[in-house]
Design an enzyme around this catalytic site. Sequence first.
Site, short mmCIF file in Angstrom:
data_model
loop_
_atom_site.label_atom_id
_atom_site.label_comp_id
_atom_site.label_asym_id
_atom_site.label_seq_id
_atom_site.Cartn_x
_atom_site.Cartn_y
_atom_site.Cartn_z
N TYR A 76 6.26 -9.49 51.36
CA TYR A 76 6.21 -8.48 52.43
C TYR A 76 5.72 -7.14 51.89
O TYR A 76 4.99 -6.41 52.55
CB TYR A 76 7.58 -8.35 53.12
N ARG A 79 2.12 -7.50 51.88
CA ARG A 79 1.57 -7.40 53.25
C ARG A 79 1.58 -5.94 53.72
O ARG A 79 0.65 -5.49 54.38
CB ARG A 79 2.38 -8.27 54.22
N GLN A 116 2.89 -10.22 69.41
CA GLN A 116 3.55 -11.04 68.40
C GLN A 116 3.35 -10.40 67.02
O GLN A 116 3.92 -10.85 66.04
CB GLN A 116 2.95 -12.44 68.38
N ASP A 119 2.32 -5.44 62.85
CA ASP A 119 1.70 -4.16 62.49
C ASP A 119 1.92 -3.18 63.64
O ASP A 119 2.37 -3.56 64.72
CB ASP A 119 0.19 -4.36 62.21
N HIS A 133 8.15 -10.17 67.52
CA HIS A 133 8.45 -10.69 66.19
C HIS A 133 8.81 -9.61 65.18
O HIS A 133 8.76 -9.85 63.98
CB HIS A 133 7.25 -11.51 65.68
N CYS A 141 19.64 -4.77 56.85
CA CYS A 141 20.49 -5.58 55.97
C CYS A 141 20.43 -7.04 56.41
O CYS A 141 20.45 -7.35 57.60
CB CYS A 141 21.94 -5.09 56.03
N CYS A 168 22.20 -3.17 50.72
CA CYS A 168 22.73 -2.42 51.86
C CYS A 168 23.81 -1.44 51.41
O CYS A 168 24.69 -1.80 50.62
CB CYS A 168 23.33 -3.43 52.87
N CYS A 171 27.30 -3.01 53.07
CA CYS A 171 27.98 -4.25 52.64
C CYS A 171 27.44 -4.79 51.32
O CYS A 171 27.91 -5.80 50.81
CB CYS A 171 27.86 -5.32 53.73
N GLY A 208 -6.23 -13.03 71.18
CA GLY A 208 -6.13 -13.21 69.72
C GLY A 208 -4.89 -13.94 69.28
O GLY A 208 -4.29 -13.57 68.26
N1 APR Z 1 -10.58 -11.45 68.45
C1 APR Z 1 -9.77 -12.30 69.14
N2 APR Z 1 -9.15 -13.37 68.59
C2 APR Z 1 -9.37 -13.58 67.27
C3 APR Z 1 -10.20 -12.75 66.48
C4 APR Z 1 -10.81 -11.65 67.13
N3 APR Z 1 -11.62 -10.80 66.47
N4 APR Z 1 -10.21 -13.25 65.21
C5 APR Z 1 -9.41 -14.35 65.22
N5 APR Z 1 -8.92 -14.55 66.45
C6 APR Z 1 -8.01 -15.60 66.90
C7 APR Z 1 -8.09 -16.90 66.13
O1 APR Z 1 -9.10 -17.75 66.67
C8 APR Z 1 -6.69 -17.47 66.34
O2 APR Z 1 -6.67 -18.30 67.50
O3 APR Z 1 -6.70 -15.13 66.68
C9 APR Z 1 -5.83 -16.24 66.58
C10 APR Z 1 -4.84 -15.96 65.48
O4 APR Z 1 -3.95 -17.04 65.43
P1 APR Z 1 -2.74 -17.02 64.38
O5 APR Z 1 -3.26 -16.70 63.03
O6 APR Z 1 -1.99 -18.30 64.61
O7 APR Z 1 -1.85 -15.80 64.80
P2 APR Z 1 -0.84 -15.72 66.02
O8 APR Z 1 -1.31 -16.55 67.16
O9 APR Z 1 -0.61 -14.28 66.28
O10 APR Z 1 0.50 -16.34 65.42
C11 APR Z 1 1.62 -16.27 66.27
O11 APR Z 1 3.02 -17.16 64.58
O12 APR Z 1 3.38 -17.39 62.48
C12 APR Z 1 3.87 -16.75 63.54
O13 APR Z 1 5.03 -14.75 63.66
C13 APR Z 1 3.77 -15.28 63.41
O14 APR Z 1 3.28 -13.72 65.17
C14 APR Z 1 2.81 -14.88 64.51
C15 APR Z 1 2.84 -16.06 65.44
#
Ligand code: APR
Length: 271
Positions: A76, A79, A116, A119, A133, A141, A168, A171, A208
């Site tokens: 993390y 990230r 979801q 950021d 999420h 904690c 924490c 605790c 997305g």
């Molecule tokens: N514009 C729109 N969509 C896009 C772009 C873009 N420029 N680039 C990529 N994508 C699409 C991809 O085709 C894909 O379908 O974004 C999607 C990203 O999918 P994931 O990586 O699975 O992300 P997400 O759907 O947000 O995951 C959902 O899963 O793992 C958990 O908590 C995590 O919040 C996350 C959740």
Amino acid sequence: MLAELSAKLCAQIQGAATILRTAQRVCILTGAGVSAESGIPTFRDKQTGLWAHYNAEDLASIDGFAREPELVWAWYQWRRELVHDKTPNPAHYALARWQEHITLSHSAQQLTLITQNVDDLHEQAGSTVTHLHGHLNRNRCSQCDTPYNAPIVSTAHQVDFGVALLNCDHCGSYIRPDIVWFGEALPVDAWQTAEDAAANCDVFISIGTSSMVYPAAGLAHLAQQNGATLIEINPNPTSNTVVDITLAAAAGVVMPALLQGIITSSPPSKD
Ligand code: APR
């Protein structure tokens, strides 16, 4: 940017804008793809560098943290390092401008933005948004949930697996990111907001997201069951959601054109 708009996509965007101009209630769910053009890898993009051999879904889990808290904490931290200098892209700004337009024009339209993503690029762009999420830049904690607000010294560009874990003040348990891990329940208020908006909207737009992770992925089905029109913005249309309109292009290209069609009711310009 708009040069990427083919005549077919232009027409599809115009069609979607026509529907959205008169929609009373709009629910929008964004996923990692909306931040892709800001330079943040999507969740299912192949992990790179030091993390190439780790599965994100193992790291983002209660078991993963219980097994190797230093490793998960370091991931993390990595990230956070990756995200800290990223800025909103045209998709984030278009969504924020849409919300602003509704306010300034005293429109009766209700727009609920749910993400979801962990950021804060929607907030940086000026949007009001509900996080399903959690938040990458918040910590709490791992036992008593007390928020941990002290500034976190982010590691240097390389990952330090041996980084000292934080404890924490109340605790003594380890501090963890304030993020919903696989197997954990979503924040009750956030989920209630999302469910209400999806169940009562006229149009549901997913932007997305691979629509693979429930319960968030179920919002589109809930909207559809209640008669909403479903629009998907994704260059790789997903197979597991039945949508009415697919705008198969990047969010940063589609959203400004869609907003132009909604606000000015003029067709998106192709160049
Ligand atoms: N514009 C729109 N969509 C896009 C772009 C873009 N420029 N680039 C990529 N994508 C699409 C991809 O085709 C894909 O379908 O974004 C999607 C990203 O999918 P994931 O990586 O699975 O992300 P997400 O759907 O947000 O995951 C959902 O899963 O793992 C958990 O908590 C995590 O919040 C996350 C959740």
